[in-house]
Design a protein around this motif. Structure first.
Motif, PDB file in Angstrom:
ATOM      1  N   LEU A   9       0.799  -1.256   0.033  1.00  0.00           N
ATOM      2  CA  LEU A   9       0.079   0.009   0.089  1.00  0.00           C
ATOM      3  C   LEU A   9       0.775   1.232  -0.058  1.00  0.00           C
ATOM      4  O   LEU A   9       1.648   1.433   0.852  1.00  0.00           O
ATOM      5  N   THR A  10       0.625   2.162  -0.782  1.00  0.00           N
ATOM      6  CA  THR A  10       1.512   3.373  -1.031  1.00  0.00           C
ATOM      7  C   THR A  10       0.515   4.690  -0.668  1.00  0.00           C
ATOM      8  O   THR A  10      -0.735   4.435  -0.815  1.00  0.00           O
ATOM      9  N   LEU A  11       1.136   5.764  -0.602  1.00  0.00           N
ATOM     10  CA  LEU A  11       0.268   6.937  -0.635  1.00  0.00           C
ATOM     11  C   LEU A  11      -0.641   7.216  -1.764  1.00  0.00           C
ATOM     12  O   LEU A  11      -2.069   7.708  -1.973  1.00  0.00           O
ATOM     13  N   THR A  12      -0.196   6.571  -2.936  1.00  0.00           N
ATOM     14  CA  THR A  12      -1.060   6.785  -4.256  1.00  0.00           C
ATOM     15  C   THR A  12      -2.294   5.981  -4.177  1.00  0.00           C
ATOM     16  O   THR A  12      -3.332   6.386  -4.474  1.00  0.00           O
ATOM     17  N   ASP A  13      -2.093   4.754  -3.345  1.00  0.00           N
ATOM     18  CA  ASP A  13      -3.089   3.967  -3.327  1.00  0.00           C
ATOM     19  C   ASP A  13      -4.387   4.495  -2.437  1.00  0.00           C
ATOM     20  O   ASP A  13      -5.277   4.777  -2.351  1.00  0.00           O
ATOM     21  N   ILE A  14      -3.723   5.138  -1.310  1.00  0.00           N
ATOM     22  CA  ILE A  14      -4.514   5.835  -0.134  1.00  0.00           C
ATOM     23  C   ILE A  14      -5.314   7.159  -1.000  1.00  0.00           C
ATOM     24  O   ILE A  14      -6.525   6.970  -0.776  1.00  0.00           O
ATOM     25  N   VAL A  15      -4.700   7.701  -1.737  1.00  0.00           N
ATOM     26  CA  VAL A  15      -5.302   8.879  -2.564  1.00  0.00           C
ATOM     27  C   VAL A  15      -6.362   8.371  -3.552  1.00  0.00           C
ATOM     28  O   VAL A  15      -7.497   8.883  -3.441  1.00  0.00           O
ATOM     29  N   ALA A  52     -10.975   5.183   9.086  1.00  0.00           N
ATOM     30  CA  ALA A  52      -9.796   5.018   9.878  1.00  0.00           C
ATOM     31  C   ALA A  52      -8.689   5.201   8.668  1.00  0.00           C
ATOM     32  O   ALA A  52      -7.555   5.933   8.994  1.00  0.00           O
ATOM     33  N   ILE A  53      -8.842   4.731   7.492  1.00  0.00           N
ATOM     34  CA  ILE A  53      -7.726   5.086   6.276  1.00  0.00           C
ATOM     35  C   ILE A  53      -7.826   6.496   5.928  1.00  0.00           C
ATOM     36  O   ILE A  53      -6.550   6.939   5.797  1.00  0.00           O
ATOM     37  N   LEU A  54      -9.059   7.172   6.174  1.00  0.00           N
ATOM     38  CA  LEU A  54      -8.733   8.461   5.598  1.00  0.00           C
ATOM     39  C   LEU A  54      -8.154   9.345   6.616  1.00  0.00           C
ATOM     40  O   LEU A  54      -7.318  10.357   6.400  1.00  0.00           O
ATOM     41  N   HIS A  55      -8.468   9.012   8.125  1.00  0.00           N
ATOM     42  CA  HIS A  55      -7.761   9.706   9.156  1.00  0.00           C
ATOM     43  C   HIS A  55      -6.303   9.503   8.933  1.00  0.00           C
ATOM     44  O   HIS A  55      -5.420  10.587   9.279  1.00  0.00           O
ATOM     45  N   ASP A  56      -5.838   8.295   8.756  1.00  0.00           N
ATOM     46  CA  ASP A  56      -4.463   7.931   8.514  1.00  0.00           C
ATOM     47  C   ASP A  56      -3.723   8.979   7.453  1.00  0.00           C
ATOM     48  O   ASP A  56      -2.768   9.382   7.470  1.00  0.00           O
ATOM     49  N   ALA A  70      -3.617  12.398   8.241  1.00  0.00           N
ATOM     50  CA  ALA A  70      -2.281  12.810   9.426  1.00  0.00           C
ATOM     51  C   ALA A  70      -1.101  12.695   8.495  1.00  0.00           C
ATOM     52  O   ALA A  70       0.041  13.647   8.926  1.00  0.00           O
ATOM     53  N   LYS A  71      -0.911  11.955   7.328  1.00  0.00           N
ATOM     54  CA  LYS A  71       0.173  11.940   6.822  1.00  0.00           C
ATOM     55  C   LYS A  71       0.406  12.931   5.846  1.00  0.00           C
ATOM     56  O   LYS A  71       1.673  13.467   5.754  1.00  0.00           O
ATOM     57  N   ILE A  72      -0.795  13.308   5.170  1.00  0.00           N
ATOM     58  CA  ILE A  72      -0.510  14.669   4.596  1.00  0.00           C
ATOM     59  C   ILE A  72      -0.529  15.917   5.329  1.00  0.00           C
ATOM     60  O   ILE A  72       0.527  16.661   4.992  1.00  0.00           O
ATOM     61  N   HIS A  73      -0.848  16.034   6.600  1.00  0.00           N
ATOM     62  CA  HIS A  73      -0.712  17.019   7.359  1.00  0.00           C
ATOM     63  C   HIS A  73       0.978  16.926   7.813  1.00  0.00           C
ATOM     64  O   HIS A  73       1.533  17.981   7.989  1.00  0.00           O
TER      65      HIS A  73
END
Length: 93
Positions: A28-34, A75-79, A82-85
């Protein structure tokens, strides 16, 4: 973004996050999360026939031992938030 020395991960997000079926890494990457966030943001706003099923996109399959319930999705969106912040705070210093 390269000129400003953004990390490669951020470049990948900018280049690939509009592709529902992008699959640039096994984990899982930041791109996947986005990508997952974008899909969830469109649910209810776009005709569902225009959106892929969440189980059809590679990003969702990378969530090992993690079901996509509303609670887990939040939970995924909150994580991700937090990473973006955290990333933004690095650039503001």
């Amino acid at each position: 973004m390269k000129e400003w020395d953004f990390a490669e991960e951020f470049l990948d997000v900018a280049l690939s996050s509009s592709d529902w079926y992008q699959n640039s890494a096994e984990k899982l990457t930041l791109t996947d999360i986005v990508v997952l966030s974008r899909l969830h943001a469109q649910i209810g706003k776009t005709a569902s026939a225009e959106l892929p099923a969440i189980t059809a996109i590679p990003a969702a399959s990378k969530l090992k031992n993690f079901s996509l319930s509303p609670e887990n999705t939040l939970a995924i969106l909150h994580d991700a938030k937090a990473k973006i912040h955290e990333a933004l705070s690095i650039f503001s210093n």
